[in-house]
Design a protein around this motif. Structure first.
Motif, PDB file in Angstrom:
ATOM      1  N   GLU A 263       7.454  -1.392   6.071  1.00  0.00           N
ATOM      2  CA  GLU A 263       7.339  -0.252   5.805  1.00  0.00           C
ATOM      3  C   GLU A 263       8.327   0.672   6.447  1.00  0.00           C
TER       4      GLU A 263
ATOM      5  N   ARG B  34       4.208   6.751   3.346  1.00  0.00           N
ATOM      6  CA  ARG B  34       3.954   5.371   4.346  1.00  0.00           C
ATOM      7  C   ARG B  34       3.959   4.782   2.965  1.00  0.00           C
ATOM      8  N   SER B  35       4.755   3.651   2.646  1.00  0.00           N
ATOM      9  CA  SER B  35       4.657   2.596   1.862  1.00  0.00           C
ATOM     10  C   SER B  35       4.860   1.406   3.013  1.00  0.00           C
ATOM     11  N   THR B  36       4.201   0.433   2.356  1.00  0.00           N
ATOM     12  CA  THR B  36       4.221  -1.347   2.801  1.00  0.00           C
ATOM     13  C   THR B  36       4.335  -2.105   1.902  1.00  0.00           C
TER      14      THR B  36
ATOM     15  N   THR C 190       0.514  -1.350   0.056  1.00  0.00           N
ATOM     16  CA  THR C 190       0.220  -0.336  -0.312  1.00  0.00           C
ATOM     17  C   THR C 190       1.117   1.495   0.173  1.00  0.00           C
ATOM     18  N   ASN C 191       0.381   2.623  -0.292  1.00  0.00           N
ATOM     19  CA  ASN C 191       1.064   3.778   0.129  1.00  0.00           C
ATOM     20  C   ASN C 191      -0.079   4.319   0.034  1.00  0.00           C
TER      21      ASN C 191
ATOM     22  N   GLY D 241       9.148   5.854   4.821  1.00  0.00           N
ATOM     23  CA  GLY D 241       8.073   6.948   5.111  1.00  0.00           C
ATOM     24  C   GLY D 241       8.616   7.610   5.412  1.00  0.00           C
TER      25      GLY D 241
END
Length: 247
Positions: A162, A137-139, A93-94, A164
Protein backbone atom coordinates in the motif's frame (compact mmCIF):
# COMPACT_ATOMS: atom_id res chain seq x y z
CA UNK A 1 -27.55 -53.39 -64.81
CA UNK A 2 -28.27 -55.29 -61.60
CA UNK A 3 -29.96 -53.64 -58.63
CA UNK A 4 -26.69 -53.74 -56.63
CA UNK A 5 -24.69 -52.01 -59.33
CA UNK A 6 -27.46 -49.41 -59.82
CA UNK A 7 -27.45 -48.51 -56.12
CA UNK A 8 -23.67 -48.07 -56.06
CA UNK A 9 -23.75 -45.89 -59.18
CA UNK A 10 -26.48 -43.70 -57.70
CA UNK A 11 -24.50 -43.24 -54.49
CA UNK A 12 -21.36 -42.26 -56.37
CA UNK A 13 -23.34 -39.83 -58.52
CA UNK A 14 -24.85 -38.19 -55.43
CA UNK A 15 -21.39 -37.81 -53.84
CA UNK A 16 -19.97 -36.33 -57.03
CA UNK A 17 -22.58 -33.58 -57.06
CA UNK A 18 -21.34 -32.45 -53.64
CA UNK A 19 -17.65 -32.34 -54.53
CA UNK A 20 -16.07 -29.73 -56.80
CA UNK A 21 -14.24 -31.48 -59.63
CA UNK A 22 -15.32 -34.73 -58.07
CA UNK A 23 -12.97 -34.38 -55.02
CA UNK A 24 -13.44 -32.83 -51.55
CA UNK A 25 -12.10 -32.91 -48.01
CA UNK A 26 -13.31 -31.94 -44.56
CA UNK A 27 -11.74 -28.51 -45.03
CA UNK A 28 -14.16 -27.86 -47.90
CA UNK A 29 -17.22 -28.20 -45.65
CA UNK A 30 -18.73 -24.97 -44.25
CA UNK A 31 -17.51 -24.15 -40.70
CA UNK A 32 -19.50 -22.06 -38.21
CA UNK A 33 -17.48 -19.00 -37.12
CA UNK A 34 -16.35 -19.08 -33.50
CA UNK A 35 -17.87 -16.42 -31.23
CA UNK A 36 -15.18 -13.86 -30.28
CA UNK A 37 -14.20 -13.81 -26.60
CA UNK A 38 -15.58 -10.78 -24.75
CA UNK A 39 -13.05 -8.08 -23.88
CA UNK A 40 -12.04 -7.99 -20.21
CA UNK A 41 -12.44 -4.43 -18.86
CA UNK A 42 -9.32 -2.78 -17.42
CA UNK A 43 -11.28 -1.73 -14.31
CA UNK A 44 -13.63 -4.27 -12.70
CA UNK A 45 -15.23 -1.63 -10.49
CA UNK A 46 -15.44 2.17 -10.81
CA UNK A 47 -17.35 4.18 -8.22
CA UNK A 48 -17.38 8.01 -8.41
CA UNK A 49 -19.39 10.12 -5.98
CA UNK A 50 -20.01 13.83 -5.40
CA UNK A 51 -21.43 14.52 -1.94
CA UNK A 52 -22.39 17.37 0.36
CA UNK A 53 -22.47 17.17 4.14
CA UNK A 54 -22.97 19.61 6.98
CA UNK A 55 -21.17 19.57 10.33
CA UNK A 56 -23.33 21.31 12.93
CA UNK A 57 -20.86 21.39 15.82
CA UNK A 58 -17.37 21.02 14.47
CA UNK A 59 -14.42 22.61 16.27
CA UNK A 60 -11.14 24.20 15.22
CA UNK A 61 -8.46 24.13 17.94
CA UNK A 62 -7.86 27.60 19.40
CA UNK A 63 -10.83 29.23 17.67
CA UNK A 64 -13.70 30.50 19.83
CA UNK A 65 -15.98 33.41 20.69
CA UNK A 66 -17.14 34.65 24.07
CA UNK A 67 -20.89 34.64 24.60
CA UNK A 68 -22.60 37.65 26.24
CA UNK A 69 -22.92 35.64 29.48
CA UNK A 70 -19.16 35.02 29.54
CA UNK A 71 -19.22 31.38 28.40
CA UNK A 72 -17.02 30.13 25.59
CA UNK A 73 -18.42 29.02 22.23
CA UNK A 74 -15.81 26.82 20.52
CA UNK A 75 -18.20 25.20 18.06
CA UNK A 76 -17.89 25.74 14.33
CA UNK A 77 -20.43 24.82 11.66
CA UNK A 78 -18.90 23.58 8.40
CA UNK A 79 -20.19 22.76 4.93
CA UNK A 80 -18.27 19.93 3.25
CA UNK A 81 -18.19 19.38 -0.53
CA UNK A 82 -16.48 16.15 -1.57
CA UNK A 83 -15.51 14.12 -4.63
CA UNK A 84 -14.58 10.46 -4.05
CA UNK A 85 -13.26 7.89 -6.53
CA UNK A 86 -12.70 4.14 -6.04
CA UNK A 87 -11.67 1.52 -8.59
CA UNK A 88 -10.53 -2.10 -8.65
CA UNK A 89 -8.34 -3.53 -11.42
CA UNK A 90 -6.35 -6.70 -12.09
CA UNK A 91 -3.62 -6.00 -9.50
CA UNK A 92 -5.30 -4.00 -6.76
CA UNK A 93 -7.37 -0.94 -5.88
CA UNK A 94 -7.16 2.86 -6.03
CA UNK A 95 -8.93 5.31 -3.74
CA UNK A 96 -8.94 9.11 -4.02
CA UNK A 97 -10.94 11.77 -2.22
CA UNK A 98 -10.79 15.56 -2.09
CA UNK A 99 -12.97 17.74 0.13
CA UNK A 100 -13.57 21.46 0.58
CA UNK A 101 -14.47 22.53 4.14
CA UNK A 102 -16.15 25.94 4.48
CA UNK A 103 -16.39 27.21 8.08
CA UNK A 104 -18.64 29.81 9.66
CA UNK A 105 -17.34 33.04 11.28
CA UNK A 106 -16.31 31.22 14.45
CA UNK A 107 -13.36 29.79 12.47
CA UNK A 108 -12.11 32.87 10.58
CA UNK A 109 -9.82 33.21 7.60
CA UNK A 110 -6.59 35.23 7.53
CA UNK A 111 -5.85 37.96 8.64
CA UNK A 112 -7.95 37.20 11.74
CA UNK A 113 -6.23 35.10 14.39
CA UNK A 114 -9.55 34.40 16.10
CA UNK A 115 -13.19 35.27 15.57
CA UNK A 116 -13.48 39.06 15.41
CA UNK A 117 -9.79 39.60 16.25
CA UNK A 118 -7.01 40.69 13.87
CA UNK A 119 -3.29 39.98 14.19
CA UNK A 120 -2.90 43.38 15.90
CA UNK A 121 -5.61 42.34 18.41
CA UNK A 122 -7.90 45.00 16.99
CA UNK A 123 -11.56 44.17 16.22
CA UNK A 124 -11.98 42.67 12.73
CA UNK A 125 -14.62 40.92 10.70
CA UNK A 126 -13.21 38.02 8.64
CA UNK A 127 -15.03 35.49 6.51
CA UNK A 128 -15.11 31.86 7.55
CA UNK A 129 -12.01 29.84 6.66
CA UNK A 130 -11.75 27.46 3.72
CA UNK A 131 -9.72 24.25 3.76
CA UNK A 132 -9.07 21.78 0.94
CA UNK A 133 -7.91 18.28 1.87
CA UNK A 134 -6.94 15.50 -0.56
CA UNK A 135 -5.94 11.88 0.03
CA UNK A 136 -5.16 8.85 -2.13
CA UNK A 137 -4.28 5.22 -1.44
CA UNK A 138 -3.29 2.46 -3.88
CA UNK A 139 -2.89 -1.26 -3.14
CA UNK A 140 -1.14 -4.03 -5.10
CA UNK A 141 -2.27 -7.52 -4.07
CA UNK A 142 0.32 -10.28 -3.61
CA UNK A 143 -2.10 -12.96 -4.86
CA UNK A 144 -2.62 -10.95 -8.06
CA UNK A 145 1.04 -10.01 -8.58
CA UNK A 146 2.31 -13.57 -8.13
CA UNK A 147 -0.77 -15.27 -9.67
CA UNK A 148 -1.34 -17.47 -6.64
CA UNK A 149 -3.71 -18.11 -3.75
CA UNK A 150 -0.87 -18.69 -1.28
CA UNK A 151 -1.72 -15.50 0.62
CA UNK A 152 -5.32 -16.56 1.28
CA UNK A 153 -5.16 -18.54 4.51
CA UNK A 154 -8.14 -18.96 6.81
CA UNK A 155 -9.79 -15.55 7.37
CA UNK A 156 -6.84 -13.81 5.67
CA UNK A 157 -8.02 -12.94 2.16
CA UNK A 158 -4.91 -11.20 0.79
CA UNK A 159 -1.79 -9.20 1.58
CA UNK A 160 -1.05 -6.07 -0.45
CA UNK A 161 1.55 -3.38 -0.82
CA UNK A 162 0.00 0.00 0.00
CA UNK A 163 1.22 3.49 -0.90
CA UNK A 164 -0.41 6.88 -0.62
CA UNK A 165 -0.20 10.60 0.05
CA UNK A 166 -2.12 13.34 1.90
CA UNK A 167 -2.10 17.08 1.23
CA UNK A 168 -4.07 20.07 2.44
CA UNK A 169 -4.14 23.84 2.27
CA UNK A 170 -6.16 26.41 4.21
CA UNK A 171 -6.54 30.19 4.38
CA UNK A 172 -6.50 30.52 8.18
CA UNK A 173 -3.75 32.63 9.76
CA UNK A 174 -2.10 29.38 10.86
CA UNK A 175 -1.81 28.51 7.16
CA UNK A 176 -1.41 24.74 7.49
CA UNK A 177 -0.11 23.09 4.32
CA UNK A 178 0.49 19.45 5.16
CA UNK A 179 2.30 17.12 2.77
CA UNK A 180 2.88 13.48 3.74
CA UNK A 181 3.49 10.08 2.18
CA UNK A 182 2.71 6.61 3.51
CA UNK A 183 3.88 3.13 2.56
CA UNK A 184 3.58 -0.37 3.96
CA UNK A 185 1.39 -3.47 3.90
CA UNK A 186 -2.34 -4.05 4.01
CA UNK A 187 -3.81 -7.25 5.50
CA UNK A 188 -7.29 -7.98 4.18
CA UNK A 189 -9.57 -10.21 6.26
CA UNK A 190 -12.89 -11.78 5.23
CA UNK A 191 -15.92 -10.76 7.25
CA UNK A 192 -18.74 -13.22 8.14
CA UNK A 193 -20.93 -11.33 5.68
CA UNK A 194 -19.92 -9.74 2.38
CA UNK A 195 -16.93 -7.45 2.54
CA UNK A 196 -13.48 -7.21 4.12
CA UNK A 197 -11.81 -5.59 7.09
CA UNK A 198 -8.40 -4.10 6.26
CA UNK A 199 -5.55 -3.43 8.67
CA UNK A 200 -2.54 -1.53 7.28
CA UNK A 201 0.62 -0.82 9.32
CA UNK A 202 2.34 2.01 7.43
CA UNK A 203 5.38 4.24 7.61
CA UNK A 204 4.07 7.82 7.82
CA UNK A 205 6.35 10.71 6.84
CA UNK A 206 5.06 14.27 7.09
CA UNK A 207 7.84 15.98 5.18
CA UNK A 208 6.32 19.47 5.22
CA UNK A 209 3.78 21.52 7.12
CA UNK A 210 3.33 25.24 7.70
CA UNK A 211 2.80 27.25 10.89
CA UNK A 212 2.48 31.02 10.53
CA UNK A 213 2.73 31.51 14.32
CA UNK A 214 6.27 30.08 14.18
CA UNK A 215 7.29 32.00 11.04
CA UNK A 216 9.85 34.78 11.45
CA UNK A 217 8.41 38.32 11.55
CA UNK A 218 4.88 37.03 12.07
CA UNK A 219 4.46 39.05 15.26
CA UNK A 220 4.46 35.94 17.44
CA UNK A 221 8.01 34.57 16.93
CA UNK A 222 11.53 35.72 17.68
CA UNK A 223 13.87 37.26 15.12
CA UNK A 224 16.49 34.47 14.81
CA UNK A 225 15.71 31.94 12.03
CA UNK A 226 16.25 28.35 13.11
CA UNK A 227 16.51 29.34 16.79
CA UNK A 228 13.49 31.37 17.86
CA UNK A 229 11.52 31.18 14.61
CA UNK A 230 11.25 29.35 11.30
CA UNK A 231 12.33 31.33 8.24
CA UNK A 232 9.41 30.18 6.04
CA UNK A 233 7.25 28.65 8.75
CA UNK A 234 7.66 25.15 7.31
CA UNK A 235 8.50 22.12 9.43
CA UNK A 236 9.59 18.61 8.44
CA UNK A 237 8.95 15.71 10.81
CA UNK A 238 10.75 12.39 11.17
CA UNK A 239 9.02 9.26 9.80
CA UNK A 240 6.73 7.48 12.25
CA UNK A 241 4.45 4.45 12.31
CA UNK A 242 0.73 4.69 11.64
CA UNK A 243 -1.98 2.02 11.48
CA UNK A 244 -4.96 2.54 9.20
CA UNK A 245 -8.09 0.39 9.35
CA UNK A 246 -11.12 0.44 7.09
CA UNK A 247 -14.06 -1.64 5.98
Amino acid sequence: MSYRHGAIAAALLSLATLLPNGFASAADLPVKAAKPAPDVPFFFVIDDRVTYSYIFTGAQPGMFTVNPNGTINAKTAKSVYSFTHFDAWAYGTNFFTISLFKSDHNDPADPCINAGLSITFAPANCAGATEIYGLFRSTFGWNEIFNTKAFSIGPLHNISFEVGMDANTENRFFGAAKRDVVGGLQFQFDLPYKGYFNVAPLVYWEFSNHNSFAQCNSGFSGPIPGVSCLFDGNTSFKPAWAVETNY
